[in-house]
Write an enzyme that holds these catalytic residues in place. Structure first.
Site, PDB file in Angstrom:
ATOM      1  N   HIS A 134     -12.886   7.403  19.507  1.00 29.00           N
ATOM      2  CA  HIS A 134     -12.301   6.310  20.285  1.00 29.00           C
ATOM      3  C   HIS A 134     -10.775   6.398  20.300  1.00 29.00           C
ATOM      4  O   HIS A 134     -10.142   6.301  21.358  1.00 29.00           O
ATOM      5  CB  HIS A 134     -12.761   4.976  19.686  1.00 29.00           C
ATOM      6  N   GLU A 135     -10.173   6.589  19.136  1.00 30.15           N
ATOM      7  CA  GLU A 135      -8.708   6.636  19.062  1.00 30.15           C
ATOM      8  C   GLU A 135      -8.156   7.871  19.766  1.00 30.15           C
ATOM      9  O   GLU A 135      -7.128   7.801  20.448  1.00 30.15           O
ATOM     10  CB  GLU A 135      -8.245   6.580  17.603  1.00 30.15           C
ATOM     11  N   HIS A 138      -8.051   7.324  23.498  1.00 29.32           N
ATOM     12  CA  HIS A 138      -6.858   6.576  23.937  1.00 29.32           C
ATOM     13  C   HIS A 138      -5.672   7.531  24.117  1.00 29.32           C
ATOM     14  O   HIS A 138      -4.922   7.428  25.074  1.00 29.32           O
ATOM     15  CB  HIS A 138      -6.451   5.536  22.887  1.00 29.32           C
ATOM     16  N   GLU A 195     -10.128   0.013  26.786  1.00 30.84           N
ATOM     17  CA  GLU A 195     -11.059   0.003  25.656  1.00 30.84           C
ATOM     18  C   GLU A 195     -12.416   0.560  26.072  1.00 30.84           C
ATOM     19  O   GLU A 195     -13.020   1.361  25.370  1.00 30.84           O
ATOM     20  CB  GLU A 195     -11.228  -1.421  25.117  1.00 30.84           C
TER      21      GLU A 195
END
Ligand SMILES: [Zn+2]
Length: 274
Positions: A134-135, A138, A195
């Site tokens: 997820h990070e 981003h 997100e």
């Protein structure tokens, strides 16, 4: 009046577009990576000197191991989709710091930090992979840059395409844009669309890295339980609700399994409890 003209000039100078490799959409890139990365690397090094970095433990080794696998997955995925060279300027690094906050982030150029406070919620190596995916998503999609407004960039000291961190205040602004601020106490959410995009991309990356994508929804169930009955901070209002996120992740898990198959991954690692 004169000040306004200068302001407009500065903004126009920095509003260039980059292509998001995952969606093909044009996104706002306020400063090119070649000029953003050196600043990010310096900020990251400074963060490490000011925080208690854990080395040589099984937990810190696990963070590095998962990080390397996610980085390889990202490179394979990008190469397979016609984005060779996208990660050329990345200098991946994965560190665990001793800090009770529930936080993890990835600065531009692949500079990652996990806080020990997030480990109990991650619960196992697959949970770490879900957060890492997820990070990293981003970072790959330049969400931090888009969060940093033109106005913020002026304060940070973006001059002629370069970013210069002038003082403590501009340093804080920069860190805020990338979720470094530990005062927040949780993983700093981006906008709802960012997100959701990172949830989906992160799921693919973890699956290609050999981690069971079904575990991402389980992770967010634990996040939800951890946030308890506390009123969400104001910035959370644009954040997808935990329930929406969990539902999405459950729905996308089979897509992630299919994506991983394209890369020859047809079984997943054990959860890897720690
Ligand atoms: Zn996020």
């Amino acid at each position: 009046m004169k000040k306004n003209i200068v302001t407009v000039g500065v903004i126009v100078l920095f509003l260039s577009c980059a292509t998001n490799p995952f969606t093909g959409n044009k996104t706002l890139a306020l400063v090119p990576n070649s000029q953003l990365f050196p600043t990010a690397f310096a900020q990251y090094d400074q963060f490490l000197t000011e925080n208690n970095v854990i080395t040589g433990t099984s937990d810190s080794e696990m963070i590095k191991r998962v990080g390397q696998r996610i980085a390889v997955a990202a490179e394979r995925w990008l190469n397979a989709n016609g984005h060779q060279g996208y990660l050329d300027d990345y200098k991946w690094e994965y560190n665990l710091v001793n800090d009770k906050n529930v936080n993890a982030w990835c600065m531009p150029g692949g500079k990652i930090v996990f806080y020990t406070g997030i480990l109990p919620i991650a619960q196992n190596e697959s949970g770490i992979a879900a957060i890492m995916g997820h990070e990293v998503a981003h970072a790959l999609a330049n969400h931090g840059q888009q969060r940093m407004s033109a106005g913020m960039l002026q304060q940070v000291g973006a001059v002629a395409g370069n970013i210069a961190i002038k003082d403590e205040q501009s340093r804080n602004l920069f860190n805020q844009a990338y979720g470094v601020g530990s005062q927040v106490g949780v993983m700093l959410p981006f906008s709802r669309s960012h997100e959701t995009q990172s949830d989906e991309i992160g799921l693919y990356l973890m699956a290609i890295a050999g981690y069971n994508p079904s575990e991402a929804a389980e992770l967010w169930k634990r996040m939800k339980a951890n946030s308890g009955g506390e009123a969400p901070p104001e910035f959370m209002s644009t954040h997808p609700s935990n329930d929406t996120r969990i539902k999405n992740l459950e729905q996308w898990a089979s897509k992630a399994v299919a994506e991983a198959k394209k890369f020859g991954v047809d079984s997943f690692r054990p959860l890897g409890n720690f």
